[in-house]
Design a protein around this motif. Structure first.
Motif, mmCIF file in Angstrom:
data_model
loop_
_atom_site.group_PDB
_atom_site.id
_atom_site.type_symbol
_atom_site.label_atom_id
_atom_site.label_comp_id
_atom_site.label_asym_id
_atom_site.label_seq_id
_atom_site.Cartn_x
_atom_site.Cartn_y
_atom_site.Cartn_z
ATOM 1 N N GLN B 309 -0.074 104.876 -72.399
ATOM 2 C CA GLN B 309 -0.220 104.481 -73.800
ATOM 3 C C GLN B 309 -1.261 103.385 -73.887
ATOM 4 O OE1 GLN B 309 1.723 105.477 -76.482
ATOM 5 N NE2 GLN B 309 3.814 105.846 -75.790
ATOM 6 N N THR B 316 2.984 97.724 -79.896
ATOM 7 C CA THR B 316 4.128 98.358 -79.245
ATOM 8 C C THR B 316 3.767 99.767 -78.812
ATOM 9 O OG1 THR B 316 4.877 98.992 -81.438
ATOM 10 C CG2 THR B 316 6.012 97.142 -80.373
ATOM 11 N N ALA B 318 5.649 103.504 -77.730
ATOM 12 C CA ALA B 318 6.919 104.213 -77.782
ATOM 13 C C ALA B 318 7.259 104.747 -76.397
ATOM 14 C CB ALA B 318 6.826 105.355 -78.774
ATOM 15 N N PHE B 325 11.206 101.235 -77.337
ATOM 16 C CA PHE B 325 9.840 100.728 -77.485
ATOM 17 C C PHE B 325 9.519 99.693 -76.435
ATOM 18 C CE2 PHE B 325 11.178 102.121 -81.654
ATOM 19 C CZ PHE B 325 10.103 102.904 -82.059
ATOM 20 N N LEU B 327 6.979 96.285 -76.159
ATOM 21 C CA LEU B 327 6.117 95.404 -76.935
ATOM 22 C C LEU B 327 5.381 94.449 -76.003
ATOM 23 C CD1 LEU B 327 5.442 93.851 -79.759
ATOM 24 C CD2 LEU B 327 7.403 92.439 -79.102
#
Lengths: 278, 471
Positions: B309, B316, B318, B325, B327
């Motif tokens: 990601q 954040t 997922a 989540f 962060l």
């Protein structure tokens, strides 16, 4: 004539001596025993000559240093110290059967140095850590200790053989010194070995303090030398314990010698400060 | 009254326990056996090392038993203490019974004791009694410092004794072990052992301690003026040489070269050449992190499935299958994990469904750090090379110095000397007593020799044979 050739010849003479000692023992003949003694003495002379020659050669190469700096050189010195110790014992005790168990140790050490493909016999320059006056004192004391303990190992084996006699006389064992003398001789060798082992550890500690700033750092070789020291300290004390004379002491000496061997060779398998010993 | 007896019984038992040779041998063999373990398991590594090397179970076991630093663990030190107490107890016990033997000014000779000895030798001499006394006394007095001659009913005896004080040798050895242990204790309490790397031209006035990883101010500064390494033709290193200056109050107090085996000692502090290296083009966190994108790898521990990601500070990501989540909360210049400095790190917050939020550290210098947490998902930074940038310039060398102070070292050295002297005396000298008795038998004389030695009984027999030949 160079030192390598001289030391190769030494290997064969030590081998010859070991065979002659065996013949003299098995066939109970005095002649081969005398020949064995003289060839061992000759081997020791050539061995010492080889070491001196190698020392000279290192100076001719411009990297002069005492030939006590790697595994090859230490093995060569080891076999010399074993031979010298044994010659002294035979001169004092006049019993060549001990040679059956001592001379092969000299031979094996030399043969391992000369024949093992993993051991280089090249004269190498000293790395910075080894450039110290303590090198000679440390290596000499350690190997005097190792060889005395090596002979104690041989005598312990003789002692255990001798104990199997019990009543019935085995022809082969009759020529051994009596078990009491073997036990006493074993004790003497352990004392000499322990003294030099201690001196070796001490010179090593003083050297480490001047090279690395710490006299003890639990490096594997240091630790293994201490383990060996503990074992032989236990041997010396166990003699004063009831029921611990003789057989158990002999076993402990054999066990202790394996600790010596591991201190010498096995530690190279573990990482640490003594890695140049390979 | 009865109570008192029980108490003294317990004390007796404790005393017997501590003075027993069995304890000595057991402790020595235990020290030997446990020391082996410490040579098989690398010592004093970071906790992460053990975790990766041995797995979770053994990691916990090692940490609980102190096997990661076993020579300083409580149980190893307890064995040492046991040895210490055992040595003192045995020496006191044996010395108190030996005292009278060793320090007896005028020992009484007990002829009966010698007459019963098994090692006695009897010979016949073709001489008259009175013509023997003088030469025999001469022979004995030459070999034995202490000697006495007495008349008996029929003849006479001569007693010789030497090296009685050699009985003290073993106590010298035991004392030396205590001195060694005390010296080691002084060193570990009052000394330090640290290291510092100094780039050429730079100076430092504090060092990093090995044990605690804390810094220690030296009270003076060490400047590395120059570092040189030379090599043999074979490529093996020949010499490491650092030119060091000691500076206090901006004044250069001394300048000297050090090499391995030739340290610099200044004010009780020893400075050793230990290592060297090239100063890495220093890695810096690249510019403004707020503008950088972070690529976060999320690995499922069980399936090994990885997703990546991209997110920026405060953003954040997922978790797979909508399980929660992650962060990125903040960036720390120097993060700290269980007291260990681990350098720059991102601090994240993991919010899994149905669980409390957990803080997760993502250090830039330890890419696989989060594996150790043992969570369901393992987080790591994919683009560390983007975030940490090296500045490559001309190579600069640094010298690695070992800096120690050990006020116990001279105590330890005296222990060494004491030990060697003690061994020399204990192993090669023995308290020897000989007894020669001459009695007339017909026209000849019967001479009986016997001797006692506190060790090396076979040596005594040999000595008696030699002596009998001389008589």
């Amino acid at each position: 004539m160079n030192s390598s050739l001289l030391l190769s010849i030494t290997t064969f003479i030590y081998g010859l001596s070991a065979v002659l000692y065996l013949i003299s023992w098995v066939f109970k003949k005095k002649g081969p025993g005398r020949a064995a003694f003289f060839s061992l003495a000759l081997g020791a002379l050539l061995n010492a000559g080889g070491i001196v020659l190698r020392w000279v050669e290192s100076y001719q190469l411009g990297i002069g240093h005492a030939p006590l700096s790697n595994l090859y050189e230490s093995l060569v010195f080891f076999s010399l110290t074993i031979a010298v110790f044994y010659i002294f014992i035979e001169w004092r005790y006049q019993n060549p059967t001990i040679g059956v168990f001592a001379s092969p140790l000299s031979f094996l050490s030399m043969a391992y140095a000369s024949l093992s493909p993993n051991i280089s016999d090249h004269i190498q320059p000293l790395i910075p850590a080894l450039k110290s006056n303590w090198l000679i004192a440390h290596v000499v004391t350690c190997f005097l200790g190792y060889s005395a303990l090596a002979i104690a190992f041989g005598i312990s084996i003789m002692y255990l053989f001798k104990l199997t006699e019990r009543g019935q006389k085995y022809r082969m064992l009759q020529s051994f010194p009596d078990s009491r003398s073997l036990d006493e001789l074993n004790h003497q060798m352990v004392m000499v070995g322990f003294l030099f082992l201690t001196a070796g550890i001490i010179t090593g500690a003083v050297w480490a303090n001047s090279a690395w700033g710490s006299y003890w750092s639990w490096d594997p070789k240091e630790t293994w030398s201490l383990i060996t020291w503990f074992i032989y300290a236990a041997v010396l004390h166990a003699r004063m314990m009831r029921g611990w004379h003789g057989r158990r002491i002999a076993w402990l000496c054999i066990f202790g010698f394996f600790a010596v061997l591991f201190t010498y060779f096995g530690v190279n398998l573990l990482p640490g400060l003594h890695s140049y010993g390979q | 009254m009865k109570k008192n007896n029980v108490k003294s019984g317990a004390i007796h038992r404790a005393w017997d326990f501590f003075t027993s040779m069995k304890l000595t041998v057991t402790v020595l063999l235990c020290l030997a056996a446990t020391s082996v373990v410490g040579t098989l398991i690398p010592q004093n590594e970071a906790p992460t090392f053990y975790f990766h090397q041995y797995g979770k179970f053994f990691y916990r076991l090692l940490m609980a038993t102190g096997l990661d630093n076993m020579y300083h663990s409580w149980w190893f030190q307890l064995l040492m203490l046991l040895l210490f107490v055992n040595i003192i107890a045995c020496s006191v016990h044996r010395l108190s019974s030996m005292w009278k033997v060793i320090f007896n000014k005028s020992p009484r000779v007990n002829p009966e004791r010698f007459r019963k000895l098994e090692n006695r030798i009897e010979i016949e001499v073709n001489e008259r009694l009175d013509s023997l006394q003088k030469p025999y006394t001469d022979i004995i007095s030459k070999r034995f410092r202490r000697h006495a001659s007495e008349k008996t009913d029929k003849g006479f005896y001569i007693y010789g004794e030497k090296w009685r004080l050699s009985r003290l040798g073993v106590y010298v050895v035991h004392a030396s072990v205590l001195v060694l242990l005390i010296g080691a204790l002084i060193g570990s309490l009052l000394g330090f052992d640290g290291f510092v790397n100094i780039p050429e031209g730079k100076s430092v006035d504090q060092i990093m301690l090995r044990k605690t990883q804390k810094t220690l101010p030296l009270g003076f500064a060490i400047r590395c003026d120059d570092f040189d390494v030379t090599f043999y033709e074979t490529g093996a290193p020949k010499e490491y040489r650092s030119k060091l200056s000691i500076i206090r109050n901006e004044k250069v107090l001394l300048t000297r070269d050090i090499i391995v085996n030739r340290p610099l000692r200044f004010g009780g502090v020893n400075i050793f050449q230990a290592s060297y290296g090239e100063v890495p083009g220093e890695k810096h966190v690249a510019g403004d992190l707020a503008s950088k994108k972070i690529r976060l790898n999320i690995v499922d521990r069980h399936t090994g499935k990885t997703i990546t990601q991209e997110l920026s500070m405060g953003g954040t990501a997922a978790l797979p299958e909508g399980s929660g989540f992650f962060l990125i909360k903040e960036f720390k210049e120097s993060a700290d994990f269980r007291g260990q400095e681990i350098g720059e790190a991102f601090l994240g917050l993991l919010m899994e469904k149905g669980k409390d939020p957990v803080e997760v550290l993502l250090p830039l210098r330890y890419p696989n750090f989060d594996k150790m947490r043992g969570g369901h998902h393992v987080f790591s930074l994919e683009n560390i090379d983007d975030l940490l940038v090296s500045e490559n310039k001309e190579p600069v060398y640094y010298t690695g110095l070992q800096i120690t102070r050990d006020p116990g070292v001279w105590v330890v050295y005296s222990g060494f000397i004491l030990m060697l002297i003690g061994f020399g005396v204990t192993f090669f000298m023995s308290h020897q007593q000989v007894f020669v008795e001459v009695t007339p038998s017909g026209k000849k004389c019967r001479v009986m020799l016997a001797g006692i030695s506190n060790k090396n009984t076979i040596g005594m027999e040999r000595k008696l044979k030699k002596l009998s030949a001389a008589l």
